[in-house]
Design a protein around this motif. Structure first.
Motif, PDB file in Angstrom:
ATOM      1  N   ALA A 128       0.667  -1.152  -0.011  1.00 28.40           N
ATOM      2  CA  ALA A 128      -0.041  -0.090   0.083  1.00 28.40           C
ATOM      3  C   ALA A 128       0.814   1.264  -0.015  1.00 28.40           C
ATOM      4  O   ALA A 128       0.356   2.393  -0.648  1.00 28.40           O
ATOM      5  N   LYS A 129       1.996   1.142   0.676  1.00 27.87           N
ATOM      6  CA  LYS A 129       2.776   2.467   0.865  1.00 27.87           C
ATOM      7  C   LYS A 129       4.494   2.296   0.889  1.00 27.87           C
ATOM      8  O   LYS A 129       4.835   1.060   1.358  1.00 27.87           O
ATOM      9  N   LYS A 130       5.092   2.973   0.255  1.00 24.70           N
ATOM     10  CA  LYS A 130       6.541   2.830   0.195  1.00 24.70           C
ATOM     11  C   LYS A 130       6.955   3.085   1.734  1.00 24.70           C
ATOM     12  O   LYS A 130       6.597   3.955   2.216  1.00 24.70           O
ATOM     13  N   PRO A 131       8.055   1.982   2.168  1.00 28.08           N
ATOM     14  CA  PRO A 131       8.169   2.299   3.464  1.00 28.08           C
ATOM     15  C   PRO A 131       9.132   3.380   3.975  1.00 28.08           C
ATOM     16  O   PRO A 131      10.001   4.122   2.921  1.00 28.08           O
ATOM     17  N   ASP A 132       8.782   4.121   5.122  1.00 27.86           N
ATOM     18  CA  ASP A 132       9.724   5.084   5.703  1.00 27.86           C
ATOM     19  C   ASP A 132      11.176   4.777   6.009  1.00 27.86           C
ATOM     20  O   ASP A 132      11.171   3.429   5.962  1.00 27.86           O
ATOM     21  N   PRO A 133      12.075   5.608   6.277  1.00 26.37           N
ATOM     22  CA  PRO A 133      13.421   5.166   6.902  1.00 26.37           C
ATOM     23  C   PRO A 133      13.254   4.115   7.895  1.00 26.37           C
ATOM     24  O   PRO A 133      14.143   3.405   7.867  1.00 26.37           O
ATOM     25  N   VAL A 134      12.402   4.482   8.966  1.00 24.92           N
ATOM     26  CA  VAL A 134      12.136   3.342   9.883  1.00 24.92           C
ATOM     27  C   VAL A 134      10.855   2.947   9.530  1.00 24.92           C
ATOM     28  O   VAL A 134       9.653   3.261  10.131  1.00 24.92           O
ATOM     29  N   PRO A 135      10.798   1.831   8.784  1.00 23.04           N
ATOM     30  CA  PRO A 135       9.569   1.197   8.213  1.00 23.04           C
ATOM     31  C   PRO A 135       8.629   0.458   9.512  1.00 23.04           C
ATOM     32  O   PRO A 135       9.174   0.100  10.499  1.00 23.04           O
ATOM     33  N   LYS A 136       7.437   0.614   9.342  1.00 22.18           N
ATOM     34  CA  LYS A 136       6.348  -0.136  10.080  1.00 22.18           C
ATOM     35  C   LYS A 136       5.643  -0.729   9.206  1.00 22.18           C
ATOM     36  O   LYS A 136       4.934  -0.422   8.303  1.00 22.18           O
ATOM     37  N   ALA A 137       5.374  -2.190   9.273  1.00 26.62           N
ATOM     38  CA  ALA A 137       4.546  -3.112   8.650  1.00 26.62           C
ATOM     39  C   ALA A 137       3.278  -2.517   8.270  1.00 26.62           C
ATOM     40  O   ALA A 137       2.758  -2.725   7.365  1.00 26.62           O
ATOM     41  N   GLY A 138       2.735  -2.081   9.365  1.00 28.82           N
ATOM     42  CA  GLY A 138       1.133  -1.549   9.296  1.00 28.82           C
ATOM     43  C   GLY A 138       0.859  -0.448   8.284  1.00 28.82           C
ATOM     44  O   GLY A 138      -0.063  -0.297   8.031  1.00 28.82           O
ATOM     45  N   ASP A 139       2.146   0.285   7.928  1.00 30.51           N
ATOM     46  CA  ASP A 139       1.914   1.382   7.161  1.00 30.51           C
ATOM     47  C   ASP A 139       2.353   1.036   5.674  1.00 30.51           C
ATOM     48  O   ASP A 139       1.730   1.520   4.847  1.00 30.51           O
ATOM     49  N   ILE A 140       2.934  -0.082   5.652  1.00 28.24           N
ATOM     50  CA  ILE A 140       3.329  -0.490   4.270  1.00 28.24           C
ATOM     51  C   ILE A 140       2.251  -1.452   3.511  1.00 28.24           C
ATOM     52  O   ILE A 140       2.133  -1.562   2.742  1.00 28.24           O
ATOM     53  N   PHE A 141       1.907  -2.134   4.394  1.00 31.65           N
ATOM     54  CA  PHE A 141       0.781  -3.428   3.870  1.00 31.65           C
ATOM     55  C   PHE A 141      -0.727  -2.996   4.467  1.00 31.65           C
ATOM     56  O   PHE A 141      -0.906  -2.666   5.532  1.00 31.65           O
ATOM     57  N   GLU A 142      -1.470  -3.453   3.618  1.00 34.36           N
ATOM     58  CA  GLU A 142      -3.031  -3.367   4.065  1.00 34.36           C
ATOM     59  C   GLU A 142      -3.759  -4.746   3.598  1.00 34.36           C
ATOM     60  O   GLU A 142      -3.459  -5.386   2.583  1.00 34.36           O
ATOM     61  N   LEU A 143      -4.691  -4.984   4.504  1.00 37.69           N
ATOM     62  CA  LEU A 143      -5.361  -6.360   4.266  1.00 37.69           C
ATOM     63  C   LEU A 143      -6.783  -5.862   3.576  1.00 37.69           C
ATOM     64  O   LEU A 143      -7.379  -4.984   4.127  1.00 37.69           O
ATOM     65  N   ARG A 144      -6.837  -6.089   2.387  1.00 33.75           N
ATOM     66  CA  ARG A 144      -8.081  -5.837   1.580  1.00 33.75           C
ATOM     67  C   ARG A 144      -8.898  -7.022   0.969  1.00 33.75           C
ATOM     68  O   ARG A 144      -8.154  -8.011   0.865  1.00 33.75           O
ATOM     69  N   SER A 145     -10.262  -6.431   0.774  1.00 32.51           N
ATOM     70  CA  SER A 145     -10.955  -7.536   0.087  1.00 32.51           C
ATOM     71  C   SER A 145     -10.946  -7.750  -1.381  1.00 32.51           C
ATOM     72  O   SER A 145      -9.995  -6.640  -1.883  1.00 32.51           O
ATOM     73  N   MET A 146     -11.085  -8.763  -2.069  1.00 31.32           N
ATOM     74  CA  MET A 146     -10.635  -8.971  -3.504  1.00 31.32           C
ATOM     75  C   MET A 146     -11.781 -10.173  -4.041  1.00 31.32           C
ATOM     76  O   MET A 146     -12.347 -10.835  -3.086  1.00 31.32           O
ATOM     77  N   ASP A 147     -11.704 -10.181  -5.139  1.00 27.70           N
ATOM     78  CA  ASP A 147     -12.539 -11.512  -5.764  1.00 27.70           C
ATOM     79  C   ASP A 147     -11.951 -12.851  -5.798  1.00 27.70           C
ATOM     80  O   ASP A 147     -10.993 -13.022  -5.764  1.00 27.70           O
ATOM     81  N   VAL A 148     -13.065 -13.706  -5.506  1.00 28.55           N
ATOM     82  CA  VAL A 148     -12.520 -15.216  -5.428  1.00 28.55           C
ATOM     83  C   VAL A 148     -12.181 -15.373  -6.935  1.00 28.55           C
ATOM     84  O   VAL A 148     -12.961 -15.293  -7.947  1.00 28.55           O
ATOM     85  N   PRO A 149     -11.114 -16.057  -7.124  1.00 25.67           N
ATOM     86  CA  PRO A 149     -10.732 -16.513  -8.621  1.00 25.67           C
ATOM     87  C   PRO A 149     -11.708 -17.235  -9.318  1.00 25.67           C
ATOM     88  O   PRO A 149     -12.188 -18.210  -8.658  1.00 25.67           O
ATOM     89  N   GLU A 150     -11.971 -16.948 -10.487  1.00 23.27           N
ATOM     90  CA  GLU A 150     -13.062 -17.923 -11.193  1.00 23.27           C
ATOM     91  C   GLU A 150     -12.264 -19.373 -11.572  1.00 23.27           C
ATOM     92  O   GLU A 150     -11.111 -19.470 -12.011  1.00 23.27           O
ATOM     93  N   LEU A 151     -12.926 -20.539 -11.187  1.00 19.92           N
ATOM     94  CA  LEU A 151     -12.346 -21.701 -11.388  1.00 19.92           C
ATOM     95  C   LEU A 151     -12.869 -22.394 -12.855  1.00 19.92           C
ATOM     96  O   LEU A 151     -13.926 -22.846 -13.093  1.00 19.92           O
ATOM     97  N   LYS A 152     -11.986 -22.299 -13.959  1.00 21.36           N
ATOM     98  CA  LYS A 152     -12.046 -22.393 -15.103  1.00 21.36           C
ATOM     99  C   LYS A 152     -11.796 -24.165 -15.202  1.00 21.36           C
ATOM    100  O   LYS A 152     -11.027 -24.710 -14.566  1.00 21.36           O
ATOM    101  N   GLU A 153     -12.164 -24.855 -16.688  1.00 22.88           N
ATOM    102  CA  GLU A 153     -11.666 -26.283 -16.709  1.00 22.88           C
ATOM    103  C   GLU A 153      -9.889 -26.241 -16.661  1.00 22.88           C
ATOM    104  O   GLU A 153      -9.493 -25.597 -17.084  1.00 22.88           O
TER     105      GLU A 153
END
Length: 272
Positions: A13-38
């Protein structure tokens, strides 16, 4: 199992600061379930490796660690972060995989993901391998850590404590017959997946192995599995303890941490 209707993943979600915090860099987001094809397989993530090397795959200035040379793509802002994980097949339209099979792969970290059973949508054309046996997801994820330790201990010139077979001609082939002084090895993050295997490999080679970990509780555990000594850097003076444990210096430094521990450990390396 009914087809899942919701999905989520960890996004860059965001480029890390010089002293990075994982909560600032990554975000848990909803997304579609992949379609199951043949011919495809739908899996649910059971466990994942959370490791510092995740940074190597992020697209950011000054982060040149050779990922592209190894055929890996950088993760851009807004994309799901890749990692090593174990997943279980929950639905399949491929005769190569059955429901309940477990697979291991390096893919974007999301709850549900899909792949072609013939591997044609994967790098190198290889579908995720099945995890054999009935062990836990955690035990399957330890394989890569063990391989990393093995390669460094046995193949890397900075990690080897013995000479390659026949490196000195005919005499070199019989070098194992000559007595050699015991070597002292220092392993940082010694209670981690790589460090704990590296320490045991060095013990099998007859070395004196000193491990560095965070607490006395962890230090006791790694001594129980064969480390000769351990330093709890949060509770002890690392510099002073290394001076006591390795008064003649360290032959091999297997560092998994960097920063202050690298600086202190390097001070105790033998020179020449």
């Amino acid at each position: 199992m009914a087809t899942p209707t919701s999905n989520y993943g960890w996004f860059y979600a965001k480029k890390p600061d010089p002293v990075p915090k994982a909560g600032d860099i990554f975000e848990l987001r909803s997304m579609d379930v992949p379609e199951l094809k043949e011919g495809m397989v739908l899996v649910k993530t059971l466990g994942a490796v959370v490791a510092p090397h995740t940074r190597a795959f992020l697209e950011l200035p000054g982060n040149d660690v050779g990922a592209e040379a190894a055929g890996l793509q950088r993760t851009k802002i807004g994309e799901v972060v890749p990692c090593e994980l174990v997943a279980e097949v929950v639905a399949t339209k491929s005769n190569r995989y059955s429901i309940g099979d477990r697979v291991m792969s390096f893919v974007p970290l999301q709850q549900y993901w899909a792949f072609r059973g013939d591997g044609k949508d994967r790098p190198g054309g290889m579908a995720p391998p099945k995890v054999m046996g009935g062990g836990s997801a955690e035990s399957a994820l330890n394989v890569s850590a063990g391989l990393t330790a093995y390669m460094v201990v046995n193949k890397h010139p900075c990690g080897r404590v013995d000479d390659p077979c026949c490196s000195g001609g005919l005499l070199g082939c019989f070098g194992f017959l000559r007595p050699k002084p015991q070597k002292t090895v220092l392993v940082t993050s010694a209670a981690g997946g790589v460090g704990i295997v590296a320490g045991q490999l060095y013990k099998n080679k007859g070395c004196k192995v000193i491990g560095v970990t965070s607490t006395k509780q962890k230090a006791d555990k790694i001594k129980d599995i064969g480390f000769d000594a351990a330093v709890a850097y949060k509770e002890e003076d690392l510099d002073a303890r290394l001076g006591e444990l390795a008064p003649d210096g360290i032959d091999v430094f297997f560092d998994n941490v960097g920063a202050a521990q690298l600086d202190i450990g390097s001070k105790h390396m033998k020179v020449g």
